[in-house]
Write a protein that holds these residues in place. Sequence first.
Motif, short mmCIF file in Angstrom:
data_model
loop_
_atom_site.label_atom_id
_atom_site.label_comp_id
_atom_site.label_asym_id
_atom_site.label_seq_id
_atom_site.Cartn_x
_atom_site.Cartn_y
_atom_site.Cartn_z
N LYS A 1 0.85 -1.18 0.00
CA LYS A 1 0.00 0.00 0.00
C LYS A 1 0.89 1.23 0.00
N LEU A 2 0.55 2.19 -0.85
CA LEU A 2 1.31 3.44 -0.93
C LEU A 2 1.02 4.29 0.29
N ALA A 3 2.05 4.93 0.82
CA ALA A 3 1.92 5.84 1.96
C ALA A 3 2.73 7.10 1.66
N GLY A 4 2.79 8.01 2.63
CA GLY A 4 3.61 9.21 2.47
C GLY A 4 3.02 10.24 1.53
N PHE A 5 1.74 10.60 1.73
CA PHE A 5 1.05 11.52 0.83
C PHE A 5 1.17 13.00 1.24
N GLY A 6 2.04 13.29 2.17
CA GLY A 6 2.11 14.65 2.70
C GLY A 6 2.47 15.72 1.70
N HIS A 7 3.16 15.36 0.62
CA HIS A 7 3.57 16.35 -0.37
C HIS A 7 2.95 16.08 -1.74
N SER A 8 1.90 15.26 -1.76
CA SER A 8 1.21 14.99 -3.02
C SER A 8 0.46 16.24 -3.48
N ILE A 9 0.28 16.36 -4.79
CA ILE A 9 -0.44 17.50 -5.35
C ILE A 9 -1.49 16.99 -6.33
N GLN A 10 -2.56 17.78 -6.48
CA GLN A 10 -3.65 17.41 -7.37
C GLN A 10 -3.68 18.31 -8.58
N GLY A 11 -3.94 17.69 -9.73
CA GLY A 11 -4.05 18.45 -10.96
C GLY A 11 -5.49 18.83 -11.24
#
Length: 255
Positions: free
Chosen positions: A114-124
Amino acid sequence: MGEVEVELEHALSLQDRSEIELLCQLHHPNCVSLIGFCNHKNEKIIVYEYMSNGSLDRHLRGEDTEALPWNKRLEICIGAARGLHYLHAGAKRTIIHRDICVANILLNDDMEPKLAGFGHSIQGARFMSKPKPIKVNHYWGTSGYMAREYFKDHAVTDKYDVHSIGVVLLHVVCGSNHLIMPTEHLENVFEENIDANIKGKIAPECWLVFKDITQRCLLYEADERPTMGEVEVELERALLLQEQADITNTNGHYT
């Protein structure tokens, strides 16, 4: 609800708020789930689902764990690719993770990733077939996994994550022998650094597919890299070829 939002705005960090808001939108078996959070006075806690087998990084380094078999490594890569494919094409907006690395791929009781570490993800933008580059104002990423184009204009697309998953694939096959290297030198050292625990366990047909998709993910030009959908399909093909070869190979060793 309004009072909670105000409290979040003033107490939690921007990174924490961003991760909470994003995880509330995600529903995929290969993305870690948010259980809840506490933001009362000095108690600021974010609770995720428990991933009992820790990070993929820990298993590749062999820390108090048995070496992962090659087939299981492929299954983990496929699960991570499915999660990223969902982020890029399955949600309401394209989501760029921005920190895909072996430390942010977690494993549950059944060794499912499972992917983790979404703190710096951005949405287009919504419903974009080809996301436009998104400018980012702050430097972030795990050393060795960051795509080169980021350093030129500080703009990212979904192909940024594709480069990062390519480095993950490299790490998966090399284990503790993993080296960060320029793409142009990859061909010469790829096979020389295969993890000793899986050397001789990879069917030639599977190896050709796996090596090809890894190298394509790491191409210098972002537009030349495959989509995550392509990566997922090619990894599934590599696993199928491995399983077919294992059925006919009686001694269990490959050259």
